[in-house]
Write a protein that holds these residues in place. Structure first.
Motif, PDB file in Angstrom:
ATOM      1  N   PHE A  21       0.860  -1.180   0.000  1.00 54.54           N
ATOM      2  CA  PHE A  21       0.000   0.000   0.000  1.00 54.54           C
ATOM      3  C   PHE A  21       0.894   1.227   0.000  1.00 54.54           C
ATOM      4  N   ALA A  29     -12.806   0.944  -0.633  1.00 55.31           N
ATOM      5  CA  ALA A  29     -14.262   1.013  -0.517  1.00 55.31           C
ATOM      6  C   ALA A  29     -14.923  -0.204  -1.161  1.00 55.31           C
ATOM      7  N   ARG A  33     -17.730  -2.598   0.611  1.00 59.22           N
ATOM      8  CA  ARG A  33     -19.072  -2.669   0.024  1.00 59.22           C
ATOM      9  C   ARG A  33     -19.467  -4.119  -0.276  1.00 59.22           C
ATOM     10  N   LEU A 138     -11.051 -13.114  -8.176  1.00 58.15           N
ATOM     11  CA  LEU A 138     -10.347 -11.837  -8.290  1.00 58.15           C
ATOM     12  C   LEU A 138     -11.289 -10.794  -8.876  1.00 58.15           C
ATOM     13  N   VAL A 159     -13.639 -11.226 -12.021  1.00 59.38           N
ATOM     14  CA  VAL A 159     -14.790 -10.363 -12.293  1.00 59.38           C
ATOM     15  C   VAL A 159     -14.265  -9.039 -12.831  1.00 59.38           C
ATOM     16  N   GLY A 161     -15.721  -6.104 -13.727  1.00 62.44           N
ATOM     17  CA  GLY A 161     -16.753  -5.074 -13.678  1.00 62.44           C
ATOM     18  C   GLY A 161     -17.164  -4.933 -12.229  1.00 62.44           C
ATOM     19  N   GLY A 163     -18.643  -5.613  -8.749  1.00 66.21           N
ATOM     20  CA  GLY A 163     -18.947  -6.877  -8.080  1.00 66.21           C
ATOM     21  C   GLY A 163     -20.331  -6.882  -7.451  1.00 66.21           C
ATOM     22  N   ILE A 167     -21.220 -10.830  -6.905  1.00 61.43           N
ATOM     23  CA  ILE A 167     -20.464 -11.512  -5.855  1.00 61.43           C
ATOM     24  C   ILE A 167     -21.308 -12.553  -5.108  1.00 61.43           C
ATOM     25  N   CYS A 236     -17.866   8.527 -12.275  1.00 62.03           N
ATOM     26  CA  CYS A 236     -17.518   9.938 -12.374  1.00 62.03           C
ATOM     27  C   CYS A 236     -18.331  10.601 -13.471  1.00 62.03           C
ATOM     28  N   THR A 244      -9.018   6.384 -16.925  1.00 58.70           N
ATOM     29  CA  THR A 244      -9.674   5.142 -17.347  1.00 58.70           C
ATOM     30  C   THR A 244     -10.987   4.941 -16.600  1.00 58.70           C
ATOM     31  N   TYR A 249     -15.719   2.157 -14.197  1.00 55.38           N
ATOM     32  CA  TYR A 249     -17.078   2.394 -13.686  1.00 55.38           C
ATOM     33  C   TYR A 249     -17.890   2.995 -14.829  1.00 55.38           C
TER      34      TYR A 249
HETATM   35  C1  B12 Z   1     -10.811   6.833  -4.008  1.00 59.34           C
HETATM   36  C2  B12 Z   1      -9.700   6.361  -4.892  1.00 59.34           C
HETATM   37  C3  B12 Z   1      -8.464   6.179  -4.308  1.00 59.34           C
HETATM   38  C4  B12 Z   1      -8.224   6.417  -2.825  1.00 59.34           C
HETATM   39  C5  B12 Z   1      -8.704   5.228  -1.982  1.00 59.34           C
HETATM   40  C6  B12 Z   1      -8.206   3.915  -2.512  1.00 59.34           C
HETATM   41  C7  B12 Z   1      -8.726   2.734  -1.789  1.00 59.34           C
HETATM   42  N1  B12 Z   1      -7.840   1.926  -1.278  1.00 59.34           N
HETATM   43  O1  B12 Z   1      -9.918   2.560  -1.689  1.00 59.34           O
HETATM   44  C8  B12 Z   1      -6.678   6.604  -2.789  1.00 59.34           C
HETATM   45  C9  B12 Z   1      -6.370   8.086  -2.904  1.00 59.34           C
HETATM   46  C10 B12 Z   1      -5.969   6.089  -1.541  1.00 59.34           C
HETATM   47  C11 B12 Z   1      -6.283   5.906  -4.080  1.00 59.34           C
HETATM   48  C12 B12 Z   1      -5.030   5.434  -4.311  1.00 59.34           C
HETATM   49  C13 B12 Z   1      -4.667   4.824  -5.480  1.00 59.34           C
HETATM   50  N2  B12 Z   1      -5.393   4.768  -6.617  1.00 59.34           N
HETATM   51 CO1  B12 Z   1      -7.185   5.330  -6.784  1.00 59.34          CO
HETATM   52  N3  B12 Z   1      -8.966   5.780  -7.071  1.00 59.34           N
HETATM   53  C14 B12 Z   1      -9.896   6.143  -6.286  1.00 59.34           C
HETATM   54  C15 B12 Z   1     -11.190   6.397  -7.066  1.00 59.34           C
HETATM   55  C16 B12 Z   1     -11.404   7.901  -7.169  1.00 59.34           C
HETATM   56  C17 B12 Z   1     -12.419   5.718  -6.473  1.00 59.34           C
HETATM   57  C18 B12 Z   1     -12.190   4.267  -6.073  1.00 59.34           C
HETATM   58  C19 B12 Z   1     -13.376   3.741  -5.323  1.00 59.34           C
HETATM   59  O2  B12 Z   1     -13.353   3.594  -4.136  1.00 59.34           O
HETATM   60  N4  B12 Z   1     -14.463   3.484  -6.006  1.00 59.34           N
HETATM   61  C20 B12 Z   1     -15.680   2.958  -5.393  1.00 59.34           C
HETATM   62  C21 B12 Z   1     -15.506   1.457  -5.018  1.00 59.34           C
HETATM   63  C22 B12 Z   1     -16.832   0.882  -4.555  1.00 59.34           C
HETATM   64  O3  B12 Z   1     -15.104   0.811  -6.184  1.00 59.34           O
HETATM   65  P1  B12 Z   1     -13.928  -0.300  -6.282  1.00 59.34           P
HETATM   66  O4  B12 Z   1     -13.028  -0.299  -5.135  1.00 59.34           O
HETATM   67  O5  B12 Z   1     -13.308  -0.171  -7.617  1.00 59.34           O
HETATM   68  O6  B12 Z   1     -14.787  -1.630  -6.256  1.00 59.34           O
HETATM   69  C23 B12 Z   1     -15.707  -2.003  -7.254  1.00 59.34           C
HETATM   70  C24 B12 Z   1     -15.124  -2.823  -8.398  1.00 59.34           C
HETATM   71  O7  B12 Z   1     -13.784  -2.515  -8.698  1.00 59.34           O
HETATM   72  C25 B12 Z   1     -15.298  -4.245  -7.968  1.00 59.34           C
HETATM   73  N5  B12 Z   1     -14.331  -4.856  -7.070  1.00 59.34           N
HETATM   74  C26 B12 Z   1     -13.395  -4.293  -6.295  1.00 59.34           C
HETATM   75  N6  B12 Z   1     -12.732  -5.227  -5.593  1.00 59.34           N
HETATM   76  C27 B12 Z   1     -13.262  -6.404  -5.905  1.00 59.34           C
HETATM   77  C28 B12 Z   1     -12.964  -7.683  -5.451  1.00 59.34           C
HETATM   78  C29 B12 Z   1     -13.692  -8.756  -5.945  1.00 59.34           C
HETATM   79  C30 B12 Z   1     -13.359 -10.106  -5.477  1.00 59.34           C
HETATM   80  C31 B12 Z   1     -14.733  -8.538  -6.896  1.00 59.34           C
HETATM   81  C32 B12 Z   1     -15.505  -9.658  -7.407  1.00 59.34           C
HETATM   82  C33 B12 Z   1     -15.020  -7.248  -7.357  1.00 59.34           C
HETATM   83  C34 B12 Z   1     -14.281  -6.198  -6.854  1.00 59.34           C
HETATM   84  O8  B12 Z   1     -16.525  -4.188  -7.302  1.00 59.34           O
HETATM   85  C35 B12 Z   1     -16.641  -2.949  -6.577  1.00 59.34           C
HETATM   86  C36 B12 Z   1     -18.063  -2.478  -6.680  1.00 59.34           C
HETATM   87  O9  B12 Z   1     -18.905  -3.450  -6.256  1.00 59.34           O
HETATM   88  C37 B12 Z   1     -10.868   5.735  -8.449  1.00 59.34           C
HETATM   89  C38 B12 Z   1     -11.311   6.501  -9.688  1.00 59.34           C
HETATM   90  C39 B12 Z   1     -12.766   6.793  -9.835  1.00 59.34           C
HETATM   91  N7  B12 Z   1     -13.075   7.722 -10.601  1.00 59.34           N
HETATM   92  O10 B12 Z   1     -13.650   6.243  -9.274  1.00 59.34           O
HETATM   93  C40 B12 Z   1      -9.334   5.702  -8.462  1.00 59.34           C
HETATM   94  C41 B12 Z   1      -8.668   4.506  -9.073  1.00 59.34           C
HETATM   95  C42 B12 Z   1      -9.401   3.268  -8.623  1.00 59.34           C
HETATM   96  N8  B12 Z   1      -7.327   4.564  -8.487  1.00 59.34           N
HETATM   97  C43 B12 Z   1      -6.393   4.180  -9.268  1.00 59.34           C
HETATM   98  C44 B12 Z   1      -5.011   4.118  -8.942  1.00 59.34           C
HETATM   99  C45 B12 Z   1      -4.047   3.823 -10.078  1.00 59.34           C
HETATM  100  C46 B12 Z   1      -4.581   4.355  -7.637  1.00 59.34           C
HETATM  101  C47 B12 Z   1      -3.145   4.254  -7.147  1.00 59.34           C
HETATM  102  C48 B12 Z   1      -2.358   3.080  -7.649  1.00 59.34           C
HETATM  103  C49 B12 Z   1      -2.517   5.587  -7.462  1.00 59.34           C
HETATM  104  C50 B12 Z   1      -1.057   5.719  -7.114  1.00 59.34           C
HETATM  105  N9  B12 Z   1      -0.375   6.397  -7.973  1.00 59.34           N
HETATM  106  O11 B12 Z   1      -0.550   5.253  -6.130  1.00 59.34           O
HETATM  107  C51 B12 Z   1      -3.333   4.186  -5.626  1.00 59.34           C
HETATM  108  C52 B12 Z   1      -3.326   2.735  -5.100  1.00 59.34           C
HETATM  109  C53 B12 Z   1      -4.273   2.494  -3.965  1.00 59.34           C
HETATM  110  C54 B12 Z   1      -3.997   1.247  -3.189  1.00 59.34           C
HETATM  111  N10 B12 Z   1      -4.859   0.239  -3.279  1.00 59.34           N
HETATM  112  O12 B12 Z   1      -2.990   1.159  -2.536  1.00 59.34           O
HETATM  113  C55 B12 Z   1      -6.942   3.758 -10.603  1.00 59.34           C
HETATM  114  C56 B12 Z   1      -6.976   2.233 -10.692  1.00 59.34           C
HETATM  115  C57 B12 Z   1      -6.192   1.724 -11.847  1.00 59.34           C
HETATM  116  C58 B12 Z   1      -5.783   0.298 -11.635  1.00 59.34           C
HETATM  117  N11 B12 Z   1      -5.814  -0.428 -12.703  1.00 59.34           N
HETATM  118  O13 B12 Z   1      -5.423  -0.132 -10.573  1.00 59.34           O
HETATM  119  C59 B12 Z   1      -8.347   4.472 -10.610  1.00 59.34           C
HETATM  120  C60 B12 Z   1      -9.406   3.767 -11.444  1.00 59.34           C
HETATM  121  C61 B12 Z   1      -8.127   5.916 -11.120  1.00 59.34           C
HETATM  122  C62 B12 Z   1      -7.553   5.945 -12.518  1.00 59.34           C
HETATM  123  N12 B12 Z   1      -8.357   5.988 -13.530  1.00 59.34           N
HETATM  124  O14 B12 Z   1      -6.358   5.955 -12.689  1.00 59.34           O
HETATM  125  N13 B12 Z   1      -7.332   5.820  -4.944  1.00 59.34           N
END
Ligand code: B12
Ligand code: SF4
Length: 627
Positions: A21, A29, A33, A138, A159, A161, A163, A167, A236, A244, A249
């Motif tokens: 991390f 998040a 969720r 994954l 997955v 897209g 989850g 899920i 967004c 991306t 999303y």
């Molecule tokens: C808030 C956010 C952050 C926050 C909080 C991160 C966290 N740990 O939650 C902070 C600022 C810390 C952060 C950091 C980083 N982030 Co960021 N972040 C975001 C943001 C704005 C929202 C993410 C979010 O919480 N969405 C809402 C939740 C509900 O969605 P989610 O986690 O993706 O989960 C959904 C699906 O992905 C899926 N899913 C997720 N996990 C799993 C697991 C299973 C088993 C299944 C089935 C499904 C599933 O289902 C969920 C919904 O049901 C997005 C961009 C955006 N516009 O939304 C970028 C984004 C996710 N981040 C990104 C990146 C690159 C990073 C960093 C690597 C940046 C860096 N330079 O260090 C770091 C790494 C974070 C880490 N894990 O250590 C990229 C991801 C790209 C990638 N391929 O990984 C995004 C898409 C932005 C972008 N376009 O570049 N981030």
């Protein structure tokens, strides 16, 4: 052989985001969720903290993760690196596996990001060896962006897209012993050995209550800056060309202000009750832009103020004419005080191509209003991208001059995160970048326009770090000296080491006026006969000298009797100790040269120090080869 015994499962599914991390809010998040949805649909699920000490991830793994983030390293190479790391750091992997498997759950579900994908795949393979009957799912941002390359023997399902709807039926099918039924689910890949028997699939209903954060507080309690995530809207409303987001999303899912406010309340109040002696927890609102829908943001702030929640929140926001003094005052009163926005460029032509909302004049006016309303309560960070493919020198300087103005907004305690343009084929406005050559992912792309050379883009990034040093806090997504090491040609690495020593190394601490006189050192012990040297001193001096015996900032000191090489700063303080033993390929070490196994004793070191160490060792290797 007796099969290993596991306790009766405490739940059915274990969910986690694995290290490394680079930010707090490590939990994510998404997994919070999904655990909520599973539990609410009758599938008991456990979320875990993958390591007691999240900082215990060794530097080689962190560096290789940063390389994955910034460079287009083939998956096979990355996995080979992680296999080697697993052999070198067995305790780390054992702890992650124990935490994942100790509950005896039948399904392990892991959230993958660009930064943790390699370690996660390595852990999956180790789960396969240790508990082949466990089913692995994954998902997460990286599984969405790069789905095809992640379809492999390490997982039963990927997955690609959201989850949310998948899920519950997927985990249930796996727990029931019919993983193949997952083939009928949207954006879900199932391993070829699992065939669909046509049987029923469970349905998922959306959760009816806010997330129960009380159970999650202990997970972040050991952190020095505890943070828990929540999210109001997923996705967004903007479409910035380099991002991306729309792929990850595809649609904006609007959430409920009441539910979000209640979740914030539960986190803040739960924390104060459970840990009254600790500083406040921060709630990270994980929306892409919390004020994307301005009236909804106003509602959220009003609800938090009316409920007297007094939570400390951070969020991403968009800065344009919607940011008025009243909006900032309300946000501050609601506790949403750590705000981050994507400035990206101070040049209107570039902003337009990037599809950033607002002109630079509008952003500047909005920031001035925020500064006036903040009263020191609001802290604003912002991202800057240098080197859009056709960004000219003059346009880059427009960004620098905007930063110079922002640096003076003391009411916002501003800080910047500057990054050279990362490209990916999945960027939603990739066509706007024109024809590029070289690696399609990361920072090393090339183009024929003004900023087509990685070396030039690197200089623009270093220029901002240097120009604002000590005036405005500037970070980079990967430590600048590491990124520059990848972007500058190798014959500039010596320069880079000196630049880093000059610009990045922390200044020596100011002597405190009130500090007591240091106690007198004890009398020196009787001298012992010297140990025989492990290596001849002349060899060490020849191989490890910095060129000049003493540079402005760094000094190398060798102790041949113990095989020690110390790197000291200009004031003689030790920055790093290298322990050398004769080269032995069977023994683990930080690096090997022709003569030595090099070990870095002690805890983890800063990337800056490690970058310097690597430069020094690169030079040793070259000198050995020349002998
Ligand atoms: C808030 C956010 C952050 C926050 C909080 C991160 C966290 N740990 O939650 C902070 C600022 C810390 C952060 C950091 C980083 N982030 Co960021 N972040 C975001 C943001 C704005 C929202 C993410 C979010 O919480 N969405 C809402 C939740 C509900 O969605 P989610 O986690 O993706 O989960 C959904 C699906 O992905 C899926 N899913 C997720 N996990 C799993 C697991 C299973 C088993 C299944 C089935 C499904 C599933 O289902 C969920 C919904 O049901 C997005 C961009 C955006 N516009 O939304 C970028 C984004 C996710 N981040 C990104 C990146 C690159 C990073 C960093 C690597 C940046 C860096 N330079 O260090 C770091 C790494 C974070 C880490 N894990 O250590 C990229 C991801 C790209 C990638 N391929 O990984 C995004 C898409 C932005 C972008 N376009 O570049 N981030
Ligand atoms: S950069 Fe931020 S504001 Fe722009 S599309 Fe991506 S998530 Fe939305």
């Amino acid at each position: 052989v007796t099969a290993p015994r596991y306790p009766d499962p405490v739940s059915s599914v274990v969910l986690a985001t694995l290290p490394p991390f680079f930010h707090y809010t490590w939990l994510g998040a998404g997994v919070v969720r999904l655990a909520h949805i599973l539990n609410d649909n009758g599938v008991p699920t456990r979320l875990i903290r993958p390591l007691a000490d999240l900082n215990a991830v060794p530097e080689d793994i962190r560096l290789s993760s940063l390389a994955t983030l910034a460079l287009d390293v083939p998956l096979a190479t990355r996995m080979a690196r992680l296999a080697e790391a697993a052999a070198q750091h067995p305790a780390l992997f054992a702890e992650i596996l124990d935490r994942l498997l100790s509950g005896g759950e039948g399904v392990v579900a892991l959230s993958i990001w660009r930064t943790n994908v390699d370690l996660t795949l390595q852990v999956c393979q180790m789960i396969r060896q240790r508990r082949p009957e466990v089913r692995i799912i994954l998902g997460g941002p990286e599984a969405i962006e790069r789905k095809a390359i992640l379809h492999g023997p390490w997982a039963d399902a990927v997955v690609s897209g959201s989850g949310d709807d998948v899920i519950v039926p997927l985990a249930t099918a796996m727990l029931d012993g019919h993983p193949g039924r997952g083939r009928r689910l949207a954006h879900t890949w199932i391993a070829p050995e699992h065939l669909d028997d046509g049987g029923p699939l469970a349905k998922s209903t959306p959760p009816t209550s806010p997330i129960d954060y009380a159970a999650l507080l202990p997970l972040v309690a050991p952190d020095t800056q505890p943070r828990l995530p929540t999210v109001l809207n997923v996705g967004c409303v903007f479409r910035c060309a380099f991002c991306t987001n729309q792929l990850v999303y595809p649609e904006t899912g609007w959430g409920s202000v009441e539910t979000c406010a209640e979740e914030i309340r539960r986190i803040a109040h739960g924390w104060r009750q459970a840990y009254p002696d600790r500083p406040d927890i921060t709630v990270e609102l994980c929306d892409a832009t919390i004020n994307g829908w301005p009236s909804q943001f106003t509602d959220l702030c009003t609800t938090l103020i009316t409920a007297g929640t007094q939570a400390q929140c951070s969020a991403n926001w968009v800065v344009d004419p919607r940011v008025t003094e009243a909006v900032v005052e309300r946000a501050a009163e609601a506790g949403i005080t750590q705000l981050f926005f994507g400035l990206e460029s101070g040049c209107d032509r570039i902003r337009k191509v990037m599809k950033k909302p607002g002109t630079s004049a509008q952003v500047w006016s909005a920031l001035q209003r925020a500064d006036r309303a903040s009263g020191g309560r609001v802290h604003v960070g912002f991202g800057v991208i240098v080197g859009w493919p056709d960004e000219t020198e003059a346009e880059y300087h427009q960004t620098v001059s905007m930063l110079e103005r922002i640096a003076g907004l003391d009411g916002l305690s501003p800080n910047a995160n500057v990054s050279p343009l990362f490209t990916t084929d999945n960027a939603q406005g990739r066509a706007a970048m024109g024809d590029l050559e070289g690696p399609s992912y990361g920072v090393l792309w090339r183009g024929s326009d003004a900023a087509g050379d990685p070396e030039l883009r690197c200089r623009r990034m270093m220029g901002i770090v240097e120009h604002f040093g000590g005036v405005l806090r500037v970070d980079c997504p990967v430590p600048v000296e590491i990124l520059a090491g990848w972007m500058l040609p190798p014959d500039r690495h010596d320069f880079l080491a000196r630049w880093t020593a000059h610009n990045i190394l922390p200044p020596p601490p100011e002597p405190s006026e009130s500090s007591p006189e240091p106690p007198l050192p004890p009398p020196p012990p009787e001298p012992l006969p010297p140990d025989p040297p492990i290596f001849p001193e002349a060899l060490l001096v020849r191989l490890f000298s910095l060129g000049r015996q003493r540079s402005d900032r760094l000094l190398v000191s060798v102790t041949p009797q113990r095989g020690e090489v110390q790197i000291l700063d200009g004031a003689g303080r030790e920055l790093l100790l290298l322990l050398l033993t004769p080269r032995d390929d069977a023994r683990p070490c930080y690096r090997r040269t022709a003569n030595f196994n090099v070990v870095l004793p002690g805890q983890s070191h800063s990337p800056t120090i490690l970058a310097l160490t690597d430069r020094l060792l690169d030079r040793v290797v070259t000198r050995e080869a020349a002998q």
